[in-house]
Design a protein around this motif. Structure first.
Motif, PDB file in Angstrom:
ATOM      1  N   PRO A  75       0.825  -1.211   0.000  1.00 59.31           N
ATOM      2  CA  PRO A  75       0.000   0.000   0.000  1.00 59.31           C
ATOM      3  C   PRO A  75       0.862   1.266   0.000  1.00 59.31           C
ATOM      4  CG  PRO A  75       0.066  -0.930   2.190  1.00 59.31           C
ATOM      5  CD  PRO A  75       0.813  -1.879   1.288  1.00 59.31           C
ATOM      6  N   ASP A  76       1.625   1.466  -1.083  1.00 58.64           N
ATOM      7  CA  ASP A  76       2.580   2.567  -1.167  1.00 58.64           C
ATOM      8  C   ASP A  76       2.031   3.829  -1.824  1.00 58.64           C
ATOM      9  OD1 ASP A  76       4.501   0.992   0.039  1.00 58.64           O
ATOM     10  OD2 ASP A  76       5.315   0.296  -1.859  1.00 58.64           O
ATOM     11  N   CYS A  77       0.769   3.875  -2.141  1.00 60.56           N
ATOM     12  CA  CYS A  77       0.187   5.019  -2.839  1.00 60.56           C
ATOM     13  C   CYS A  77       0.085   6.238  -1.915  1.00 60.56           C
ATOM     14  CB  CYS A  77      -1.200   4.639  -3.367  1.00 60.56           C
ATOM     15  SG  CYS A  77      -1.964   5.925  -4.380  1.00 60.56           S
ATOM     16  N   LEU A  78       0.136   7.416  -2.517  1.00 59.94           N
ATOM     17  CA  LEU A  78       0.010   8.686  -1.806  1.00 59.94           C
ATOM     18  C   LEU A  78      -1.273   8.767  -0.976  1.00 59.94           C
ATOM     19  CD1 LEU A  78       0.825  11.715  -1.428  1.00 59.94           C
ATOM     20  CD2 LEU A  78      -0.415  12.160  -3.537  1.00 59.94           C
ATOM     21  N   CYS A  79      -2.344   8.117  -1.427  1.00 61.37           N
ATOM     22  CA  CYS A  79      -3.635   8.231  -0.757  1.00 61.37           C
ATOM     23  C   CYS A  79      -3.744   7.355   0.493  1.00 61.37           C
ATOM     24  CB  CYS A  79      -4.762   7.868  -1.724  1.00 61.37           C
ATOM     25  SG  CYS A  79      -4.880   6.108  -2.105  1.00 61.37           S
ATOM     26  N   GLY A  80      -2.779   6.490   0.734  1.00 58.28           N
ATOM     27  CA  GLY A  80      -2.814   5.614   1.907  1.00 58.28           C
ATOM     28  C   GLY A  80      -3.948   4.607   1.841  1.00 58.28           C
ATOM     29  N   PRO A  81      -3.912   3.716   0.864  1.00 56.25           N
ATOM     30  CA  PRO A  81      -5.021   2.783   0.678  1.00 56.25           C
ATOM     31  C   PRO A  81      -5.259   1.883   1.884  1.00 56.25           C
ATOM     32  CG  PRO A  81      -3.165   2.195  -0.745  1.00 56.25           C
ATOM     33  CD  PRO A  81      -2.818   3.463  -0.062  1.00 56.25           C
ATOM     34  N   GLU A  82      -6.514   1.515   2.053  1.00 57.20           N
ATOM     35  CA  GLU A  82      -6.914   0.571   3.091  1.00 57.20           C
ATOM     36  C   GLU A  82      -6.628  -0.839   2.590  1.00 57.20           C
ATOM     37  OE1 GLU A  82     -11.058  -1.035   5.079  1.00 57.20           O
ATOM     38  OE2 GLU A  82     -11.043   0.881   4.025  1.00 57.20           O
ATOM     39  N   VAL A  83      -6.058  -1.684   3.420  1.00 55.72           N
ATOM     40  CA  VAL A  83      -5.750  -3.059   3.049  1.00 55.72           C
ATOM     41  C   VAL A  83      -6.787  -3.971   3.695  1.00 55.72           C
ATOM     42  CG1 VAL A  83      -4.032  -4.896   3.133  1.00 55.72           C
ATOM     43  CG2 VAL A  83      -3.293  -2.514   2.926  1.00 55.72           C
ATOM     44  N   ARG A  84      -7.477  -4.735   2.850  1.00 58.14           N
ATOM     45  CA  ARG A  84      -8.504  -5.647   3.347  1.00 58.14           C
ATOM     46  C   ARG A  84      -8.151  -7.080   2.952  1.00 58.14           C
ATOM     47  NH1 ARG A  84     -14.022  -2.657   1.307  1.00 58.14           N
ATOM     48  NH2 ARG A  84     -13.651  -0.652   2.315  1.00 58.14           N
ATOM     49  N   PRO A  85      -8.071  -7.988   3.925  1.00 55.32           N
ATOM     50  CA  PRO A  85      -7.866  -9.390   3.572  1.00 55.32           C
ATOM     51  C   PRO A  85      -9.142  -9.952   2.960  1.00 55.32           C
ATOM     52  CG  PRO A  85      -8.155  -9.161   5.937  1.00 55.32           C
ATOM     53  CD  PRO A  85      -8.156  -7.780   5.355  1.00 55.32           C
ATOM     54  N   THR A  86      -8.991 -10.800   1.954  1.00 58.71           N
ATOM     55  CA  THR A  86     -10.150 -11.407   1.316  1.00 58.71           C
ATOM     56  C   THR A  86      -9.925 -12.904   1.176  1.00 58.71           C
ATOM     57  OG1 THR A  86      -9.250 -10.955  -0.875  1.00 58.71           O
ATOM     58  CG2 THR A  86     -10.753  -9.330   0.015  1.00 58.71           C
ATOM     59  N   ALA A  87     -10.902 -13.682   1.611  1.00 62.95           N
ATOM     60  CA  ALA A  87     -10.812 -15.141   1.514  1.00 62.95           C
ATOM     61  C   ALA A  87     -10.995 -15.570   0.064  1.00 62.95           C
ATOM     62  CB  ALA A  87     -11.869 -15.782   2.389  1.00 62.95           C
ATOM     63  N   GLN A  88     -10.133 -16.451  -0.398  1.00 61.64           N
ATOM     64  CA  GLN A  88     -10.200 -16.991  -1.746  1.00 61.64           C
ATOM     65  C   GLN A  88     -10.959 -18.316  -1.718  1.00 61.64           C
ATOM     66  OE1 GLN A  88      -8.592 -15.061  -4.299  1.00 61.64           O
ATOM     67  NE2 GLN A  88      -8.578 -13.707  -2.539  1.00 61.64           N
ATOM     68  N   ASP A  89     -11.450 -18.752  -2.861  1.00 62.22           N
ATOM     69  CA  ASP A  89     -12.182 -20.012  -2.955  1.00 62.22           C
ATOM     70  C   ASP A  89     -11.340 -21.214  -2.540  1.00 62.22           C
ATOM     71  OD1 ASP A  89     -14.468 -18.728  -3.795  1.00 62.22           O
ATOM     72  OD2 ASP A  89     -14.028 -19.015  -5.926  1.00 62.22           O
ATOM     73  N   ASP A  90     -10.023 -21.115  -2.717  1.00 65.95           N
ATOM     74  CA  ASP A  90      -9.152 -22.243  -2.373  1.00 65.95           C
ATOM     75  C   ASP A  90      -8.691 -22.227  -0.918  1.00 65.95           C
ATOM     76  OD1 ASP A  90      -7.304 -20.196  -2.322  1.00 65.95           O
ATOM     77  OD2 ASP A  90      -6.027 -21.023  -3.893  1.00 65.95           O
ATOM     78  N   GLY A  91      -9.217 -21.292  -0.123  1.00 70.71           N
ATOM     79  CA  GLY A  91      -8.883 -21.227   1.294  1.00 70.71           C
ATOM     80  C   GLY A  91      -7.736 -20.301   1.623  1.00 70.71           C
ATOM     81  N   THR A  92      -7.041 -19.772   0.618  1.00 74.07           N
ATOM     82  CA  THR A  92      -5.953 -18.831   0.874  1.00 74.07           C
ATOM     83  C   THR A  92      -6.528 -17.433   1.088  1.00 74.07           C
ATOM     84  OG1 THR A  92      -5.622 -18.374  -1.476  1.00 74.07           O
ATOM     85  CG2 THR A  92      -4.322 -20.167  -0.509  1.00 74.07           C
ATOM     86  N   VAL A  93      -5.668 -16.534   1.521  1.00 74.91           N
ATOM     87  CA  VAL A  93      -6.079 -15.149   1.747  1.00 74.91           C
ATOM     88  C   VAL A  93      -5.422 -14.268   0.698  1.00 74.91           C
ATOM     89  CG1 VAL A  93      -5.989 -13.190   3.333  1.00 74.91           C
ATOM     90  CG2 VAL A  93      -6.421 -15.483   4.210  1.00 74.91           C
ATOM     91  N   GLY A  94      -6.226 -13.457   0.010  1.00 76.60           N
ATOM     92  CA  GLY A  94      -5.725 -12.449  -0.920  1.00 76.60           C
ATOM     93  C   GLY A  94      -5.888 -11.085  -0.279  1.00 76.60           C
ATOM     94  N   TRP A  95      -5.482 -10.059  -0.998  1.00 82.21           N
ATOM     95  CA  TRP A  95      -5.519  -8.702  -0.449  1.00 82.21           C
ATOM     96  C   TRP A  95      -6.196  -7.748  -1.418  1.00 82.21           C
ATOM     97  CZ3 TRP A  95      -4.254  -8.723   4.471  1.00 82.21           C
ATOM     98  CH2 TRP A  95      -3.461  -9.772   4.922  1.00 82.21           C
ATOM     99  N   LEU A  96      -7.046  -6.896  -0.872  1.00 79.34           N
ATOM    100  CA  LEU A  96      -7.735  -5.866  -1.636  1.00 79.34           C
ATOM    101  C   LEU A  96      -7.225  -4.531  -1.122  1.00 79.34           C
ATOM    102  CD1 LEU A  96     -10.017  -5.472  -3.727  1.00 79.34           C
ATOM    103  CD2 LEU A  96     -11.580  -5.261  -1.796  1.00 79.34           C
ATOM    104  N   LEU A  97      -6.622  -3.728  -1.996  1.00 80.41           N
ATOM    105  CA  LEU A  97      -6.146  -2.404  -1.627  1.00 80.41           C
ATOM    106  C   LEU A  97      -7.155  -1.381  -2.145  1.00 80.41           C
ATOM    107  CD1 LEU A  97      -3.574  -4.101  -1.230  1.00 80.41           C
ATOM    108  CD2 LEU A  97      -2.291  -2.130  -2.020  1.00 80.41           C
TER     109      LEU A  97
END
Length: 58
Positions: A23-45
């Motif tokens: 999350p290196d953007c000037l706007c300071g994005p919010e980082v949200r963990p998101t569950a994937q169908d395969d059980g892993t965790v992805g990230w939504l910025l």
């Protein structure tokens, strides 16, 4: 971070940095963990607008 997606405001006052998985953007994005169908965790910025449109309620 791996499995990262960016949500970016359209037609904002500046371009947002979506070239990285951090999350290196000037706007300071919010980082949200998101569950994937395969059980892993992805990230939504979620990037914030710099023109303040979300504060204008009608």
């Amino acid at each position: 971070m791996t499995n990262t997606l960016h949500v970016v405001p359209v037609n904002d006052l500046t371009d947002h940095d979506t070239s990285t998985t951090e999350p290196d953007c000037l706007c300071g994005p919010e980082v949200r963990p998101t569950a994937q169908d395969d059980g892993t965790v992805g990230w939504l910025l979620v990037h914030h607008s710099l023109d303040g449109w979300e504060r204008a309620t009608g």
